[in-house]
Design a protein around this motif. Structure first.
Motif, PDB file in Angstrom:
ATOM      1  N   MET A  48       0.801  -1.267  -0.109  1.00 38.57           N
ATOM      2  CA  MET A  48       0.015  -0.098  -0.066  1.00 38.57           C
ATOM      3  C   MET A  48       0.814   1.277  -0.016  1.00 38.57           C
ATOM      4  SD  MET A  48      -3.113  -1.321  -0.165  1.00 38.57           S
ATOM      5  CE  MET A  48      -4.131   0.103  -0.135  1.00 38.57           C
ATOM      6  N   ALA A  49       1.980   1.227   0.681  1.00 44.54           N
ATOM      7  CA  ALA A  49       2.859   2.520   0.893  1.00 44.54           C
ATOM      8  C   ALA A  49       3.668   2.960  -0.459  1.00 44.54           C
ATOM      9  CB  ALA A  49       3.988   2.068   1.904  1.00 44.54           C
ATOM     10  N   GLY A 141      -6.734   7.378  -6.778  1.00 41.38           N
ATOM     11  CA  GLY A 141      -5.680   7.248  -5.609  1.00 41.38           C
ATOM     12  C   GLY A 141      -5.333   5.803  -5.805  1.00 41.38           C
ATOM     13  N   VAL A 142      -5.083   4.833  -4.601  1.00 42.89           N
ATOM     14  CA  VAL A 142      -4.778   3.618  -4.746  1.00 42.89           C
ATOM     15  C   VAL A 142      -5.978   2.624  -4.963  1.00 42.89           C
ATOM     16  CG1 VAL A 142      -3.765   1.660  -3.509  1.00 42.89           C
ATOM     17  CG2 VAL A 142      -2.727   4.106  -3.328  1.00 42.89           C
ATOM     18  N   CYS A 143      -5.809   1.889  -5.935  1.00 46.23           N
ATOM     19  CA  CYS A 143      -7.170   0.963  -6.064  1.00 46.23           C
ATOM     20  C   CYS A 143      -6.852  -0.207  -5.616  1.00 46.23           C
ATOM     21  CB  CYS A 143      -7.682   1.160  -7.789  1.00 46.23           C
ATOM     22  SG  CYS A 143      -8.128   2.784  -8.047  1.00 46.23           S
ATOM     23  N   VAL A 144      -7.713  -1.123  -5.200  1.00 47.07           N
ATOM     24  CA  VAL A 144      -7.561  -2.443  -4.834  1.00 47.07           C
ATOM     25  C   VAL A 144      -8.252  -3.228  -5.974  1.00 47.07           C
ATOM     26  CG1 VAL A 144      -8.171  -4.182  -3.162  1.00 47.07           C
ATOM     27  CG2 VAL A 144      -6.843  -2.156  -2.419  1.00 47.07           C
ATOM     28  N   VAL A 171      -3.108  -2.200  -6.265  1.00 48.23           N
ATOM     29  CA  VAL A 171      -2.776  -3.408  -5.442  1.00 48.23           C
ATOM     30  C   VAL A 171      -3.648  -4.572  -5.632  1.00 48.23           C
ATOM     31  CG1 VAL A 171      -2.259  -4.381  -3.275  1.00 48.23           C
ATOM     32  CG2 VAL A 171      -1.695  -2.131  -3.633  1.00 48.23           C
ATOM     33  N   PHE A 172      -3.202  -5.624  -6.358  1.00 48.60           N
ATOM     34  CA  PHE A 172      -3.884  -6.628  -6.901  1.00 48.60           C
ATOM     35  C   PHE A 172      -3.717  -7.845  -6.079  1.00 48.60           C
ATOM     36  CE2 PHE A 172      -5.392 -10.005  -9.730  1.00 48.60           C
ATOM     37  CZ  PHE A 172      -6.652  -9.468 -10.242  1.00 48.60           C
ATOM     38  N   LYS A 173      -5.063  -8.535  -5.615  1.00 49.68           N
ATOM     39  CA  LYS A 173      -4.741  -9.774  -5.196  1.00 49.68           C
ATOM     40  C   LYS A 173      -5.847 -10.889  -5.835  1.00 49.68           C
ATOM     41  CE  LYS A 173      -7.706 -12.295  -2.267  1.00 49.68           C
ATOM     42  NZ  LYS A 173      -7.501 -13.508  -2.927  1.00 49.68           N
ATOM     43  N   PRO A 174      -4.853 -11.773  -6.587  1.00 52.34           N
ATOM     44  CA  PRO A 174      -5.590 -12.745  -7.342  1.00 52.34           C
ATOM     45  C   PRO A 174      -6.268 -13.763  -6.355  1.00 52.34           C
ATOM     46  CG  PRO A 174      -3.276 -12.801  -7.613  1.00 52.34           C
ATOM     47  CD  PRO A 174      -3.418 -11.936  -6.572  1.00 52.34           C
TER      48      PRO A 174
END
Ligand code: NDP
Length: 485
Positions: A48-49, A141-144, A171-174
């Motif tokens: 995230m940072a 901003g930061v997209c998940v 930031v992607f979580k498969p």
């Protein structure tokens, strides 16, 4: 298979072996192809940072500079198509003849198309009495991004491309069942010149997705997954007033009128039920066929379904590989049994293929049920396997009411040679996307997404840009300030 490390953070692979170990399994053989570790809180914080830092830099670039990176990434993905397709086949079990044309290729299309959207990003100008106003689209901003297991690199690319085009980081979580190809997308974006940290991959289970969805730095969550997970993720996003896109499941209707081209309608129904071994959210799993052509439809459908070749997904002749897992096969077989016990007529399939070639994978025969009624479990619940339900109907009015009688609303199809009827029925069907005389095509140029319980927000098309940006209005006065004070 050698995987450098589980995660990709700040431009490089990263590992934290304190995270829960899990295996990525080849669904065709049961072999472990990689062992990874779920993200620890420390990994999530690092990702995230890094994303926050990279986003600030990326947003300061000219849109055309961002466009160049996405365009280069699409070229790299196309150059690596064969290797990526093979990786996807090993991880998902989907036939190589599909992954060679549909998975990285669709990811590359998204990167290419959204590069053009990035370059063309602009607002509108509004004339006013004494001055004017203009609007501009700003990044969130930061997209998940959180992905399902059926189209891993496509889902990652469909989320990353518009997000990055709008100036966001991701930031992607498969899905933990298909963790590998998103790492390759991260490599490609870095090679294409993206700032370090612009696209990060963290692995893990639902708890990692939940931690990302509620993180203080998260501006948006985009999920591709099931309706129950969508409910949880949407609630988590809402808690921080975060933006959200929910691409969820469905029980989509496909309506075949008696004047339809029969071979086309059958082809559409087969593609819309069996492609990717039936593991597609927009599948037309309720096939309504007008009574006058029902038996002809079923006879030819059964003949053509029997020509489908099951087997080793790496064999270019194979049409259908296994399901993603043994657990998924148990679920699909449960529905097959429910169909039989509730009185549906099994036309073809319904079993597990026998023989050495199928011994180690979660294979299942493509299955067609006829005489299905609206109240049966197989007509109401998403199966996510190659099981087609055929329902009979008499009139247009009747079929529209029955097709819409579902909490879902992802997709719908209509097959007819009557142009007016095609449009009329598409108008009346409650779905985010309707196809006339085709089914399940998702070119990047057109918006894709659901209504009702199937979610909201859109991927692809210009519409996706709206869901990864926010509008700022600036009013400019050209006269004096008119104040009574
Ligand atoms: P799930 O909903 O089980 O999982 C989707 C993703 O969400 C996974 O990465 C999962 O992690 C993660 N997750 C689970 N719980 C949470 C949570 N509480 N917070 C945040 N993330 C969480 O879906 P499947 O992977 O089983 O995929 C199948 C479903 O996806 C089907 O219903 C299908 O219709 C839908 N789908 C929709 C599409 C669309 O575009 N509309 C396209 C493709 C699939 P983990 O894997 O560890 O559980």
């Amino acid at each position: 298979m050698h995987v450098q490390a589980s995660h990709f953070i700040d431009g490089d692979y990263a590992e934290d072996t304190d995270g829960r170990a899990f295996d990525s399994i080849n669904p065709a053989t049961g072999e472990v192809i990689a062992t990874l570790h779920a993200a620890t809180p420390a990994i999530i914080e690092r990702a995230m940072a890094a994303a926050e830092r990279a986003q600030r830099e990326w947003a300061s670039w000219l849109p055309v500079e961002r466009a160049r990176v996405l365009r280069r990434a699409s070229d790299l993905m196309r150059e690596r198509n064969d290797a990526l397709a093979k990786l996807e086949t090993l991880d998902t079990g989907k036939a190589i003849q599909e992954t060679l044309v549909a998975d990285p290729a669709s990811g590359a299309d998204a990167l290419e198309w959204f590069s053009a959207q990035a370059a063309g990003l602009s607002g509108e100008s509004v004339p006013l009495a004494e001055g004017f106003a203009y609007t501009k689209r700003e990044p969130l901003g930061v997209c998940v991004g959180i992905g399902a297991w059926n189209y891993p690199i496509q889902i990652a690319s469909w989320k990353a491309a518009p997000a990055l085009a709008c100036g966001n980081a991701m930031v992607f979580k498969p899905s933990e069942m298909t963790p590998l190809s998103a790492l390759k997308l991260a490599e490609i974006l870095m090679e294409a010149g993206a700032p370090k940290g612009l696209f990060n991959v963290v692995q893990g289970f639902g708890d990692v997705g939940a931690a990302l969805s509620t993180h203080a730095k998260t501006a948006k969550v985009s999920l591709t997954g099931s309706v129950p997970t969508g409910g949880k993720v949407y609630a988590a996003a809402a808690s921080g007033m975060r933006h959200a896109t929910m691409e969820l499941g469905g029980k989509s209707p496909m309506v075949v009128f008696e004047d339809a081209d029969l071979e086309d309608a059958i082809g559409g129904a087969m593609l819309g039920n069996f492609y990717s071994t039936g593991q597609i959210c927009s599948n037309g799993t309720r096939v309504f066929v007008q009574k006058s052509i029902l038996e002809a439809f079923l006879t030819r459908l059964a003949e053509r379904t029997k020509t489908i070749r099951l087997g080793d997904p790496l064999d270019p002749e194979t049409h259908l590989g296994p399901l993603i897992s043994e657990e998924q096969r148990r679920k699909v077989l449960f529905y097959v049994e429910a169909g039989k016990s509730e009185g549906a007529r099994l036309v073809t399939g319904g079993g597990v293929p026998e023989g050495e070639a199928f011994a180690k994978g979660a294979y299942i025969e493509p299955t067609v049920f006829a005489d299905v009624t609206d109240d049966m479990t197989i007509a109401r619940e998403e199966i996510f396997g190659p099981v087609m339900s055929v329902l009979a109907f008499d009139t247009e009015e009747e079929v529209i009411a029955r097709a819409n009688d579902t909490p879902f609303g992802l997709a719908a199809g209509v097959f007819t040679r009557d142009l007016a009827r095609g449009h009329r029925v598409a108008d009346a069907l409650e779905a985010g996307i309707c196809w006339i005389n085709t089914y399940n095509l998702t070119p990047v140029e057109i918006p894709f997404g659901g209504v009702k319980q199937s979610g909201f927000g859109r991927e692809n098309g210009r519409a996706a840009m709206e869901f990864y940006s926010q509008l700022k209005t600036v009013q400019v006065a050209l006269g004096k300030v008119d104040s009574p004070y």
